[in-house]
Design an enzyme around this catalytic site. Structure first.
Site, PDB file in Angstrom:
ATOM      1  N   GLN A  41       0.833  -1.211   0.000  1.00  0.00           N
ATOM      2  CA  GLN A  41       0.000   0.000   0.000  1.00  0.00           C
ATOM      3  C   GLN A  41       0.872   1.267   0.000  1.00  0.00           C
ATOM      4  O   GLN A  41       0.473   2.306   0.533  1.00  0.00           O
ATOM      5  CB  GLN A  41      -0.937   0.009   1.206  1.00  0.00           C
ATOM      6  N   SER A  42       2.037   1.196  -0.599  1.00  0.00           N
ATOM      7  CA  SER A  42       2.961   2.334  -0.608  1.00  0.00           C
ATOM      8  C   SER A  42       2.391   3.545  -1.350  1.00  0.00           C
ATOM      9  O   SER A  42       2.000   3.440  -2.520  1.00  0.00           O
ATOM     10  CB  SER A  42       4.266   1.888  -1.273  1.00  0.00           C
TER      11      SER A  42
END
Ligand SMILES: *Cc1c(COP(=O)(O)O)cnc(C)c1O
Length: 350
Positions: free
Chosen positions: A79-80
């Site tokens: 989920q960067s």
């Protein structure tokens, strides 16, 4: 406050919507006997590109283009926000993007990123990952263990993969936090100086979530270079204060070497608080989700559980502890992260 004309910025691309607003949170501030809380809205640097990474990537991508690169390879958690910003900017600039992602859920078992290819079996695309797919980034997802032990190898592998196709890849480290990326937050300090002048305030502290150290390195260095007398305080979201001291120093050393800066400013001060990490990276306790709900309802300001919610919660605890009792004004830099909230929606109850 005078912006030092001697600071010679390298080339950058104008990608972010700047300047971002500085806004007071008056209803929230009134609930505490403490300083007035201001928020620097770096969540408004763009819509889908929202957040702090775009400021760093303005410098990073200018360098990549100057070197004739046509492909970007970078890495981060599944989920960067940084990977999402890179994916979208790649599409915007016509560059190929390959993301090396770390599966936060997986244990030590081998997942084999190459085999899993698009990673759909690993994680139902949501939040940032959904936007990565939408902007047509190539995605390889690896287990936590594999990502940690083989990171350099993976960069090398994919770099050679594209070289064999006649492409030239530019490798961007986690969070675009290196000597180049940190220029983005050195320059943000110029913006803050203008904001403070306009609001007629002299904040004692500038707080923000610290994750890969680049925002902290840039803000701390920027305050020293531009002679802004405010203490930057990074609230750690993953590793401890000693780690961040080393990482921020490494980024600043890299900056000094790469740009042949003869000496560091004497007034450089790096301060990190690691009391609010909670269970670990991307994992927040119920108190953080309670803060996210409270601030959304009270101020219409949306925070995320991985970075800004954790740091904001830490700031409120510090206010309660009297940490800022000498201060009239403090500033929280809202570094974005909203898409990460969607991926953790099951932690919110209504
Ligand atoms: C990456 C990120 C941070 C941390 O910034 P670093 O420069 O990596 O320390 C803070 N907030 C959000 C929302 C981020 O995506």
């Amino acid at each position: 406050m005078i912006v030092d004309p001697a600071i010679h910025y390298p080339d950058s691309l104008a990608l972010a919507q700047l300047p971002t607003p500085l806004q007071p949170l008056d209803r929230l501030s009134a609930q505490f006997s403490g300083p007035r809380i201001w928020v620097k809205r770096d969540d408004l640097t763009d819509c889908a590109l929202s957040g702090n990474k775009i400021r760093k990537l303005e410098f990073t991508l200018a360098r990549a283009l100057a070197q004739g690169c046509d492909t970007l390879i970078t890495c981060g958690g599944v989920q960067s926000n940084h990977c999402r910003a890179t994916a979208i900017l790649g599409a915007r600039l016509g560059l190929k993007v390959h993301l090396i992602l770390r599966d936060e859920e997986s244990g030590d078992e081998e997942l084999g990123g190459e085999k899993r290819g698009d990673g759909r079996q690993a994680t139902v695309p949501d939040g940032n990952l959904l936007l990565d797919y939408l902007s047509a980034a190539e995605i390889s997802i690896y287990s936590k263990a594999e990502f940690q032990t083989r990171q350099n190898e993976l960069f090398e592998h994919w770099s050679q993969h594209y070289a064999a196709q006649g492409r030239k890849a530019y490798l961007i480290p986690t969070g675009a936090s290196d000597g180049t990326g940190i220029w983005g937050y050195v320059r943000c300090v110029e913006e803050l100086i203008g904001d403070f002048k306009q609001a007629e305030i002299q904040p004692t502290h500038i707080l923000h979530a610290t994750g890969s150290g680049g925002t902290q390195a840039g803000l701390s260095l920027g305050c020293a270079l531009h002679r802004l007398d405010a203490q930057v305080l990074g609230i750690a979201v993953c590793d401890n204060a000693a780690y961040f001291q080393r990482k921020v120093k490494a980024d600043i050393d890299h900056w000094q070497r790469r740009y042949e800066i003869p000496a560091l400013p004497a007034n450089l001060s790096v301060k990190v608080n690691d009391d609010f990490i909670g269970p670990g990276y991307s994992q927040a306790g119920p108190e953080v989700f309670a803060t996210i709900k409270k601030i959304a309802a009270l101020e219409g300001l949306l925070l995320d559980p991985v970075y800004t919610g954790k740091a904001f919660h830490g700031m409120l605890r510090l206010i309660e502890q009297g940490y800022f009792k000498q201060s009239n004004d403090i500033v929280f830099v809202h570094t974005g992260g909203l898409f990460g909230l969607f991926a953790q929606r099951q932690q919110l109850s209504f």
